[in-house]
Design an enzyme around this catalytic site. Structure first.
Site, PDB file in Angstrom:
ATOM      1  N   SER A  21       2.850   1.012 -13.316  1.00 41.67           N
ATOM      2  CA  SER A  21       1.672   0.141 -13.285  1.00 41.67           C
ATOM      3  C   SER A  21       0.722   0.539 -12.166  1.00 41.67           C
ATOM      4  CB  SER A  21       2.124  -1.301 -13.068  1.00 41.67           C
ATOM      5  OG  SER A  21       1.005  -2.130 -12.965  1.00 41.67           O
ATOM      6  N   GLY A  72      -5.436  -3.227  -3.882  1.00 39.33           N
ATOM      7  CA  GLY A  72      -5.563  -4.680  -3.816  1.00 39.33           C
ATOM      8  C   GLY A  72      -5.644  -5.345  -5.180  1.00 39.33           C
ATOM      9  N   CYS A 130       3.704  -6.496  -4.684  1.00 41.66           N
ATOM     10  CA  CYS A 130       2.532  -5.755  -4.219  1.00 41.66           C
ATOM     11  C   CYS A 130       2.379  -5.950  -2.713  1.00 41.66           C
ATOM     12  CB  CYS A 130       1.257  -6.205  -4.914  1.00 41.66           C
ATOM     13  SG  CYS A 130      -0.188  -5.307  -4.278  1.00 41.66           S
TER      14      CYS A 130
END
Lengths: 307, 332
Positions: A21, A72, A130
């Site tokens: 991803s 981000g 993340c």
């Protein structure tokens, strides 16, 4: 020819290869560079309820045998994803796994529910790892109780879709988070996400990235990733009968074989796609060659076969 | 008909599954003629210094797709083979595995380097680069005959509006090379062109001059040239914006003038302001650090003005640019 097909939580894949991803956009970006049908599945960039513009520039910097990114979770948001990107993903003719991100459980559940009835989507990859946003899920990925809670909440909203939980390596004991995700109902585990890292500009005495820190990826992290896959495989995934999607620095067929032997059923390719999207062809062919040379008729014979 | 010749070695699509491709990550020759972009094998024909720190590399790149001035490529700046390829000979019966150690010792740059095209002659691509770090440092040592791979072509070219009759090119340092390619295209389009080229000092000017102080390279492309150095050691002393202002002031019809620029961002900012103030069109080629060049890593963001409430949004330098109209760029 050896059989490369694998089964991930009931989803049949022609081979174990998938995109990691965030390194492959939303399907059509690499169309000119490689036939994506070389893959077994396609994993999208993270999707959140609202669009996110991501972090300021600079967002990437190269390191020895790797790179840092702090994008981000920049993404088009759920609505545009459904309207614009799902039709493109349908054309791929591959099982699609959608990576989902959020800042709280409701966000994750909202994206999950919206994807529950989309045919081309076969699984969701829960991004609780993340490292590059202040509230991007990492809080769920570093505490076992929170990991169980969010996994359970999302799993209840998945409908037909399977749930993959993506684990962060930035924890003291990754097997504890893996076990917590399994307890919450994860159908599969994917690991590892990037390692939190920093590059300093010694002249300005500031970090190079605007976000100050970023996630380290590429060949530099492969030995860490192989080790973590093996630990999670032996201590959590194998006993629970849950497959692992291994990733972290896979660049060649030999790298892929290390992950398979360590216990990964699926393999995600990330940073290497930035250098050459066609590397997936070499990786697939090298796995084939290895299986033939070792007299294996199926790739399943080497998954977790580390002695 | 190159397609038929190369397709058996092609990394994409048609490939017998049992054919073990020894080609590792960086040397996968690709199908060529049916692709508009891709990874292509290239051979170094020539790699020579032009001045301090600047080199011209000429790459024989069979089947590379059509390119235009302003586009760039992602060039591999490391040896072709990744040395941990599986080979049966590495594993013998009477000795431990012969480890290449390649993985541990691999200090070469992982990522490709985005470089603009300085020109093209058939299958031969010209790139002028400045040695600034590990990647370009490796490239500088690539001898004739070295085999590399090249990914591209990437990005949007410089537009050449059919309303212009005059073009002014403003190149700063290693921003000069794409101006050479553009000068050729403008010459072919019948546009009268002047190139203003700036460098900090004479030793950093990647151009040769004739007796009248004109750039040999721009003259060969039908363009007049004005060379400037900050310290006055070559051509005019001072900044490129001075001759630019003079040329813009002298233009009879600014609307028929286009200014193109590539170089340091502060230079391009003032080139853009001067040009749009004068009523001429201005196109700037920006530079950003990037990982992929294909629009996926999203590292190379640029703030571009739009009609949103706050007045701007991020665009990607690699795929939305690298060429943007000057007035669309939100300068920090």
């Amino acid at each position: 020819m050896p059989d490369l097909s694998v089964n991930i939580a009931g989803i049949e894949l022609a081979n174990p290869l998938m995109t990691a991803s965030g390194t492959c956009g939303y399907a059509n970006e690499y169309a000119d560079f490689v036939d994506l049908r070389t893959l077994g599945a396609f994993v999208t960039k993270s999707i959140s309820v609202a669009p996110r513009e991501g972090n300021p520039y600079p967002r990437v910097v190269e390191t020895r045998s790797g790179m840092l990114n702090a994008i981000g979770l920049a993404n088009v948001g759920l609505e545009r994803f459904l309207d614009e990107k799902i039709p493109l993903l349908e054309e791929l003719n591959l099982p699609v796994f959608v990576n989902i991100a959020g800042t709280n459980i409701d966000d994750y559940v909202q994206v999950t529910e919206a994807l529950a009835n989309v045919d081309v989507v076969k699984a969701l990859e829960l991004n609780i790892s993340c490292p590059n946003v202040k509230a991007g899920g990492i809080q769920f990925g570093t505490d076992p109780a929170s990991a169980t809670e969010i996994t359970r909440a999302v799993k209840a909203a998945c409908g037909k879709n399977k749930l993959i939980v993506k684990l962060s390596p930035n924890v003291t004991d990754i097997t504890a988070i893996a076990a917590a995700a399994v307890e919450g109902g994860a159908d599969a585990l994917s690991l590892i996400n990037t390692l939190t890292a920093m590059v300093v500009d010694v002249e300005t005495r500031k970090p190079v990235l605007a976000n100050r820190t970023g996630g380290l990826s590429g060949p530099a992290i492969k030995p860490v990733a192989v080790h973590m896959v093996h630990r999670v495989y032996t201590q959590v995934a194998k006993p629970a009968g849950i497959p692992i999607i291994g990733m972290g620095g896979i660049q060649t067929g030999r790298d892929a074989l290390e992950f398979l032997l360590a216990g990964a059923t699926g393999l995600a390719i990330g940073t290497a796609l930035f250098v050459d999207p066609a590397c997936i062809v070499e990786i697939r062919d090298t796995i084939n060659e290895y299986l033939t040379r070792h007299g294996c008729t199926s790739i399943n014979e080497i998954i977790g076969a580390l002695e | 008909m190159m397609l038929l010749l190369c397709c058996h070695f092609c990394g994409a699509g048609f490939q017998p599954a049992l054919f073990f491709c020894a080609a590792m990550l960086y040397n996968v020759p690709m199908c060529t003629t049916d692709k508009t972009r891709g990874v292509f094998a290239a051979t170094v024909l020539e790699n020579r210094p032009l001045c301090d720190e600047h080199y011209l590399i000429r790459l024989q790149t069979p089947g590379f797709p059509a390119t235009e001035a302003g586009q760039f490529v992602q060039l591999q700046c490391r040896p072709n083979a990744i040395p941990d390829a599986i080979r049966v000979v590495d594993w013998t019966d009477d000795a431990p595995p012969k480890l290449t150690g390649g993985e541990i010792a691999d200090g070469e740059p992982l990522l490709r380097r985005p470089l603009s095209l300085a020109g093209r002659d058939g299958d031969i691509l010209d790139i002028i680069y400045r040695v600034v770090g590990r990647g370009t440092g490796w490239l500088q040592r690539a001898a004739a005959g070295t085999e590399l791979t090249i990914l591209g072509p990437l990005g949007a070219p410089f537009p050449i509006p059919d309303t212009i009759s005059q073009a002014i090119l403003v190149g700063g340092g290693v921003g000069i090379p794409p101006m050479l390619y553009l000068a050729k295209a403008l010459n072919a389009a019948g546009v009268q062109t002047t190139a203003i080229c700036g460098a900090r000092t004479a030793g950093l000017m990647p151009l040769a001059t004739d007796d009248s102080g004109q750039s040999v390279e721009f003259s060969a492309r039908g363009a007049h040239s004005i060379l400037c150095t900050d310290d006055g050691t070559l051509g005019r002393g001072g900044l490129v914006t001075e001759p630019l202002a003079e040329l813009l002031a002298a233009a009879d019809d600014p609307a028929a003038v286009a200014v193109y620029s590539c170089g340091p961002e502060i230079m391009m900012k003032y080139v853009g302001l001067a040009t749009t103030d004068a009523g001429a069109q201005c196109f700037l080629s920006l530079e950003r650090s990037m990982a992929c060049g294909m629009g996926t890593c999203q590292g190379c963001i640029v703030k571009i003005k739009d009609d949103s409430e706050r007045g701007w949004n991020y665009k990607l330098c690699c795929s939305d640019g690298p060429v943007f109209p000057a007035e669309s760029i939100l300068w920090e």
